[in-house]
Scaffold this motif. Structure first.
Motif, PDB file in Angstrom:
ATOM      1  N   ILE A   4       0.832  -1.205   0.000  1.00  0.00           N
ATOM      2  CA  ILE A   4       0.000   0.000   0.000  1.00  0.00           C
ATOM      3  C   ILE A   4       0.866   1.255   0.000  1.00  0.00           C
ATOM      4  O   ILE A   4       0.626   2.189  -0.775  1.00  0.00           O
ATOM      5  CB  ILE A   4      -0.971  -0.018   1.201  1.00  0.00           C
ATOM      6  CG1 ILE A   4      -2.026  -1.096   0.989  1.00  0.00           C
ATOM      7  CG2 ILE A   4      -1.607   1.343   1.427  1.00  0.00           C
ATOM      8  CD1 ILE A   4      -2.858  -1.398   2.198  1.00  0.00           C
ATOM      9  N   ILE A   5       1.888   1.283   0.846  1.00  0.00           N
ATOM     10  CA  ILE A   5       2.779   2.442   0.880  1.00  0.00           C
ATOM     11  C   ILE A   5       3.497   2.601  -0.450  1.00  0.00           C
ATOM     12  O   ILE A   5       3.627   3.714  -0.973  1.00  0.00           O
ATOM     13  CB  ILE A   5       3.767   2.324   2.054  1.00  0.00           C
ATOM     14  CG1 ILE A   5       3.018   2.469   3.379  1.00  0.00           C
ATOM     15  CG2 ILE A   5       4.877   3.367   1.943  1.00  0.00           C
ATOM     16  CD1 ILE A   5       3.841   2.179   4.602  1.00  0.00           C
ATOM     17  N   SER A  64       2.407   1.657  -3.371  1.00  0.00           N
ATOM     18  CA  SER A  64       1.455   2.129  -4.379  1.00  0.00           C
ATOM     19  C   SER A  64       1.254   3.639  -4.261  1.00  0.00           C
ATOM     20  O   SER A  64       1.142   4.332  -5.276  1.00  0.00           O
ATOM     21  CB  SER A  64       0.129   1.392  -4.265  1.00  0.00           C
ATOM     22  OG  SER A  64      -0.585   1.810  -3.133  1.00  0.00           O
ATOM     23  N   TRP A  65       1.201   4.151  -3.036  1.00  0.00           N
ATOM     24  CA  TRP A  65       1.090   5.599  -2.852  1.00  0.00           C
ATOM     25  C   TRP A  65       2.317   6.313  -3.413  1.00  0.00           C
ATOM     26  O   TRP A  65       2.189   7.334  -4.085  1.00  0.00           O
ATOM     27  CB  TRP A  65       0.940   5.950  -1.384  1.00  0.00           C
ATOM     28  CG  TRP A  65      -0.347   5.538  -0.761  1.00  0.00           C
ATOM     29  CD1 TRP A  65      -1.516   5.212  -1.391  1.00  0.00           C
ATOM     30  CD2 TRP A  65      -0.592   5.387   0.624  1.00  0.00           C
ATOM     31  NE1 TRP A  65      -2.465   4.864  -0.468  1.00  0.00           N
ATOM     32  CE2 TRP A  65      -1.940   4.973   0.775  1.00  0.00           C
ATOM     33  CE3 TRP A  65       0.174   5.559   1.769  1.00  0.00           C
ATOM     34  CZ2 TRP A  65      -2.515   4.738   2.002  1.00  0.00           C
ATOM     35  CZ3 TRP A  65      -0.396   5.334   2.999  1.00  0.00           C
ATOM     36  CH2 TRP A  65      -1.731   4.917   3.119  1.00  0.00           C
ATOM     37  N   ASN A 122       2.139   6.311  -7.162  1.00  0.00           N
ATOM     38  CA  ASN A 122       1.106   7.220  -7.665  1.00  0.00           C
ATOM     39  C   ASN A 122       1.488   8.685  -7.501  1.00  0.00           C
ATOM     40  O   ASN A 122       1.117   9.515  -8.323  1.00  0.00           O
ATOM     41  CB  ASN A 122      -0.236   6.956  -6.989  1.00  0.00           C
ATOM     42  CG  ASN A 122      -0.891   5.715  -7.520  1.00  0.00           C
ATOM     43  OD1 ASN A 122      -0.699   5.344  -8.667  1.00  0.00           O
ATOM     44  ND2 ASN A 122      -1.654   5.050  -6.675  1.00  0.00           N
ATOM     45  N   PHE A 123       2.231   9.016  -6.443  1.00  0.00           N
ATOM     46  CA  PHE A 123       2.684  10.391  -6.236  1.00  0.00           C
ATOM     47  C   PHE A 123       4.040  10.654  -6.883  1.00  0.00           C
ATOM     48  O   PHE A 123       4.661  11.671  -6.630  1.00  0.00           O
ATOM     49  CB  PHE A 123       2.726  10.727  -4.750  1.00  0.00           C
ATOM     50  CG  PHE A 123       1.368  10.834  -4.123  1.00  0.00           C
ATOM     51  CD1 PHE A 123       0.429  11.740  -4.601  1.00  0.00           C
ATOM     52  CD2 PHE A 123       1.016  10.018  -3.063  1.00  0.00           C
ATOM     53  CE1 PHE A 123      -0.828  11.833  -4.027  1.00  0.00           C
ATOM     54  CE2 PHE A 123      -0.241  10.106  -2.483  1.00  0.00           C
ATOM     55  CZ  PHE A 123      -1.167  11.015  -2.964  1.00  0.00           C
TER      56      PHE A 123
END
Length: 97
Positions: free
Chosen positions: A23-24, A26-27, A30-31
């Motif tokens: 999850i981290i 993926s963030w 994405n950023f």
């Protein structure tokens, strides 16, 4: 039976940790903090996807389509919490024998 309880708890903890990393990551992707064109990042990303997709896909089939918001990891987290709680509550049963 104690080792069975410990093994199941360890597996659930490892899945929890891998999901947090996924999850981290993926963030960060994405950023645009991480770039998938970097070989190490790409290997980690695709490896984590291959590990977690068997958990996410059945849940994604059941959940309604929410567009860009993926709720499958949240459902898996809830299932892990429930399983850990059930294991903890039934640990006394394992120790009686």
């Amino acid at each position: 039976m104690v080792t069975l309880y410990q093994a199941l708890n360890l597996i659930l903890n490892v899945v929890w940790f891998v999901m947090i990393v996924h999850i981290i990551m993926s963030w960060l992707i994405n950023f645009q903090v991480l770039n998938l064109r970097q070989p190490l990042v790409a290997q980690l990303w695709y490896g984590l996807n291959r590990l977690l997709e068997p958990l996410y896909n059945p849940i994604r089939r059941i959940l309604p389509n929410t567009g860009a918001l993926d709720l499958a990891p949240l459902v898996v987290f809830i299932v892990i919490i429930i399983l850990q709680s059930a294991l903890r509550n039934n640990a006394g049963f394992f120790f009686q024998y």
